[in-house]
Design a protein around this motif. Structure first.
Motif, PDB file in Angstrom:
ATOM      1  N   SER A  19      -8.696   1.001  70.723  1.00 59.93           N
ATOM      2  CA  SER A  19      -7.694   0.131  69.816  1.00 59.93           C
ATOM      3  C   SER A  19      -7.507  -1.094  70.432  1.00 59.93           C
ATOM      4  N   ALA A  20      -8.224  -1.414  71.685  1.00 58.62           N
ATOM      5  CA  ALA A  20      -8.277  -2.530  72.346  1.00 58.62           C
ATOM      6  C   ALA A  20      -6.693  -3.165  72.463  1.00 58.62           C
ATOM      7  N   GLY A  21      -5.643  -2.189  72.470  1.00 58.63           N
ATOM      8  CA  GLY A  21      -4.428  -2.516  72.839  1.00 58.63           C
ATOM      9  C   GLY A  21      -3.619  -2.718  71.567  1.00 58.63           C
ATOM     10  N   TYR A  22      -4.105  -2.676  70.293  1.00 62.66           N
ATOM     11  CA  TYR A  22      -3.331  -3.078  68.979  1.00 62.66           C
ATOM     12  C   TYR A  22      -3.352  -1.906  68.019  1.00 62.66           C
ATOM     13  N   CYS A  23      -2.334  -1.889  67.339  1.00 63.37           N
ATOM     14  CA  CYS A  23      -2.007  -0.865  66.061  1.00 63.37           C
ATOM     15  C   CYS A  23      -3.268  -1.060  65.333  1.00 63.37           C
ATOM     16  N   GLN A  24      -3.917   0.231  65.038  1.00 64.08           N
ATOM     17  CA  GLN A  24      -5.225   0.360  64.250  1.00 64.08           C
ATOM     18  C   GLN A  24      -4.855   0.327  62.797  1.00 64.08           C
ATOM     19  N   MET A  46      -0.254   8.480  69.070  1.00 59.63           N
ATOM     20  CA  MET A  46      -1.225   9.193  68.722  1.00 59.63           C
ATOM     21  C   MET A  46      -0.788   9.947  67.675  1.00 59.63           C
ATOM     22  N   ALA A  47      -1.402   9.533  66.174  1.00 64.32           N
ATOM     23  CA  ALA A  47      -1.216  10.134  65.093  1.00 64.32           C
ATOM     24  C   ALA A  47      -2.295  11.127  64.714  1.00 64.32           C
ATOM     25  N   HIS A  48      -2.050  12.434  64.236  1.00 62.47           N
ATOM     26  CA  HIS A  48      -2.998  13.194  63.613  1.00 62.47           C
ATOM     27  C   HIS A  48      -3.379  12.891  62.235  1.00 62.47           C
ATOM     28  N   VAL A  49      -4.535  12.733  62.059  1.00 65.19           N
ATOM     29  CA  VAL A  49      -5.171  12.478  60.564  1.00 65.19           C
ATOM     30  C   VAL A  49      -4.938  13.501  59.889  1.00 65.19           C
ATOM     31  N   ILE A  50      -5.360  14.774  60.324  1.00 63.22           N
ATOM     32  CA  ILE A  50      -5.031  16.273  59.718  1.00 63.22           C
ATOM     33  C   ILE A  50      -4.343  16.983  60.601  1.00 63.22           C
ATOM     34  N   PRO A  51      -3.046  17.497  60.309  1.00 61.17           N
ATOM     35  CA  PRO A  51      -2.044  18.061  61.276  1.00 61.17           C
ATOM     36  C   PRO A  51      -2.537  19.494  61.710  1.00 61.17           C
ATOM     37  N   SER A  71      -9.109  16.334  68.562  1.00 56.24           N
ATOM     38  CA  SER A  71     -10.255  16.033  68.946  1.00 56.24           C
ATOM     39  C   SER A  71      -9.799  14.556  68.683  1.00 56.24           C
ATOM     40  N   PHE A  72     -10.804  13.549  69.416  1.00 56.99           N
ATOM     41  CA  PHE A  72     -10.734  11.872  69.300  1.00 56.99           C
ATOM     42  C   PHE A  72     -10.985  11.879  67.745  1.00 56.99           C
ATOM     43  N   GLU A  73     -11.933  12.471  67.203  1.00 62.02           N
ATOM     44  CA  GLU A  73     -12.232  11.924  65.769  1.00 62.02           C
ATOM     45  C   GLU A  73     -10.970  12.247  64.754  1.00 62.02           C
ATOM     46  N   ASN A  74      -9.919  12.991  65.310  1.00 58.63           N
ATOM     47  CA  ASN A  74      -8.994  13.324  64.454  1.00 58.63           C
ATOM     48  C   ASN A  74      -7.509  12.565  64.513  1.00 58.63           C
ATOM     49  N   LEU A  75      -7.619  11.582  65.701  1.00 56.03           N
ATOM     50  CA  LEU A  75      -6.596  10.727  66.181  1.00 56.03           C
ATOM     51  C   LEU A  75      -6.698   9.438  65.970  1.00 56.03           C
ATOM     52  N   ILE A  76      -5.764   8.874  65.707  1.00 57.46           N
ATOM     53  CA  ILE A  76      -5.688   7.359  65.487  1.00 57.46           C
ATOM     54  C   ILE A  76      -4.381   6.936  66.384  1.00 57.46           C
ATOM     55  N   LEU A  77      -4.443   5.743  66.857  1.00 52.98           N
ATOM     56  CA  LEU A  77      -3.548   5.131  67.791  1.00 52.98           C
ATOM     57  C   LEU A  77      -2.804   4.075  66.723  1.00 52.98           C
ATOM     58  N   LEU A  78      -1.416   4.301  66.592  1.00 50.32           N
ATOM     59  CA  LEU A  78      -0.599   3.329  65.937  1.00 50.32           C
ATOM     60  C   LEU A  78       0.661   2.918  66.850  1.00 50.32           C
ATOM     61  N   CYS A  79       1.184   2.086  65.928  1.00 47.67           N
ATOM     62  CA  CYS A  79       2.556   1.496  66.402  1.00 47.67           C
ATOM     63  C   CYS A  79       3.595   2.623  65.841  1.00 47.67           C
ATOM     64  N   LEU A  98      -7.226   6.714  56.819  1.00 49.19           N
ATOM     65  CA  LEU A  98      -7.080   6.372  58.137  1.00 49.19           C
ATOM     66  C   LEU A  98      -8.485   6.508  58.904  1.00 49.19           C
ATOM     67  N   LEU A  99      -9.142   7.241  58.575  1.00 43.89           N
ATOM     68  CA  LEU A  99     -10.500   7.084  59.365  1.00 43.89           C
ATOM     69  C   LEU A  99     -11.301   5.533  58.863  1.00 43.89           C
ATOM     70  N   GLY A 100     -10.891   5.245  58.000  1.00 47.59           N
ATOM     71  CA  GLY A 100     -11.630   3.815  57.709  1.00 47.59           C
ATOM     72  C   GLY A 100     -10.875   2.836  58.404  1.00 47.59           C
ATOM     73  N   TRP A 101      -9.413   3.013  58.636  1.00 53.78           N
ATOM     74  CA  TRP A 101      -9.032   1.878  59.453  1.00 53.78           C
ATOM     75  C   TRP A 101      -9.357   2.209  60.656  1.00 53.78           C
ATOM     76  N   LYS A 102      -9.727   3.168  61.221  1.00 52.04           N
ATOM     77  CA  LYS A 102     -10.019   3.443  62.719  1.00 52.04           C
ATOM     78  C   LYS A 102     -11.512   2.935  62.979  1.00 52.04           C
ATOM     79  N   SER A 103     -12.226   3.150  62.063  1.00 52.28           N
ATOM     80  CA  SER A 103     -13.945   2.642  62.224  1.00 52.28           C
ATOM     81  C   SER A 103     -13.857   1.202  62.075  1.00 52.28           C
ATOM     82  N   LYS A 104     -12.985   0.557  61.350  1.00 54.16           N
ATOM     83  CA  LYS A 104     -13.100  -0.777  61.051  1.00 54.16           C
ATOM     84  C   LYS A 104     -12.090  -1.685  61.898  1.00 54.16           C
TER      85      LYS A 104
END
Length: 230
Positions: A19-24, A46-51, A71-79, A98-104
């Motif tokens: 995340s480099a310290g920023y909402c994804q 830490m938000a679950h993409v799939i619960p 797993s790391f692949e199913n989590l995203i870091l958000l405000c 959500l996975l697109g947000w994370k990858s980009k």
């Protein structure tokens, strides 16, 4: 109900590093260590993409094959605000979104900060010089080892100032320098490529210690970084 295992420190570190310290969320990019909080505390969630289980936002998109919700692949870091929004209105935020947000994320962050590929080495040098100079000035003034101007005491005001500067200025500067260099690796020679690899490991160690709270030694800052693109 079976108790869940805590998400591992390694996964938390990967999330903070990516995340480099920023909402994804690319439309947000809010700093997760807000200056208003003095740089001491983060607001990241830490938000679950799939619960877990068969209910919850986006549960109908659960993969049919073996799946680990924590797993790391199913989590995203958000405000906190973005975490609430994606879970309150899941129809507008699919798994692929959500996975697109994370990858980009780093690309979106670099774009928001005006990071670009320059035409030559001199321009790339100028782009990193200010952030490198600011980090060095803070290090000379506050670092507790090798150049520190005080005897280190974790309870002292000087130690708190060092931690605040590390989280609020030095690490963000390092992330920005990394992003600029990655965009301009076409201008680097083989020795600089090796120096940059050691620098990235140095930054990972700093992030692990000062964001993840993981004790351990980071690689020392490679002195050759001072001459990168010179």
């Amino acid at each position: 109900m079976a108790s869940r295992k805590a998400i591992s420190t390694e996964i938390k570190l990967r999330l903070f590093s990516d995340s480099a310290g920023y909402c994804q969320n690319p439309d947000c990019l809010q700093p997760l260590y807000p200056a208003e909080m003095g740089g001491e505390k983060h607001i990241a969630e830490m938000a679950h993409v799939i619960p877990h289980g068969e209910k919850g936002p986006r549960h109908e998109e659960r993969p049919t094959k073996e799946f680990e919700a924590d797993s790391f692949e199913n989590l995203i870091l958000l405000c906190p605000t973005c975490h609430t929004i994606i879970d309150k209105a899941p129809d507008g935020f699919s798994r692929s979104t959500l996975l697109g947000w994370k990858s980009k994320h780093l690309v979106a962050l670099a774009h928001s900060q005006g990071i670009q590929t320059y035409e030559d080495r001199n321009q790339a040098r100028e782009a990193v010089a200010a952030a490198m100079a600011e980090n060095k000035a803070i290090w000379k003034e506050y670092a507790p080892v090798d150049g520190g101007s005080f005897d280190y005491n974790p309870e002292s005001e000087a130690a708190k100032t060092w931690e605040n500067r590390m989280r609020g200025v030095i690490l963000p500067n390092h992330f920005r320098i990394e992003a600029i260099i990655k965009k301009n690796q076409c201008h680097m020679d083989p020795d600089e490529q090796e120096t940059f690899a050691r620098y990235q490991e140095h930054v990972r160690g700093l992030a692990a210690r000062h964001i993840g709270g993981v004790a351990g030694e980071a690689l020392r800052y490679p002195a050759a970084m001072d001459g990168i693109f010179s």
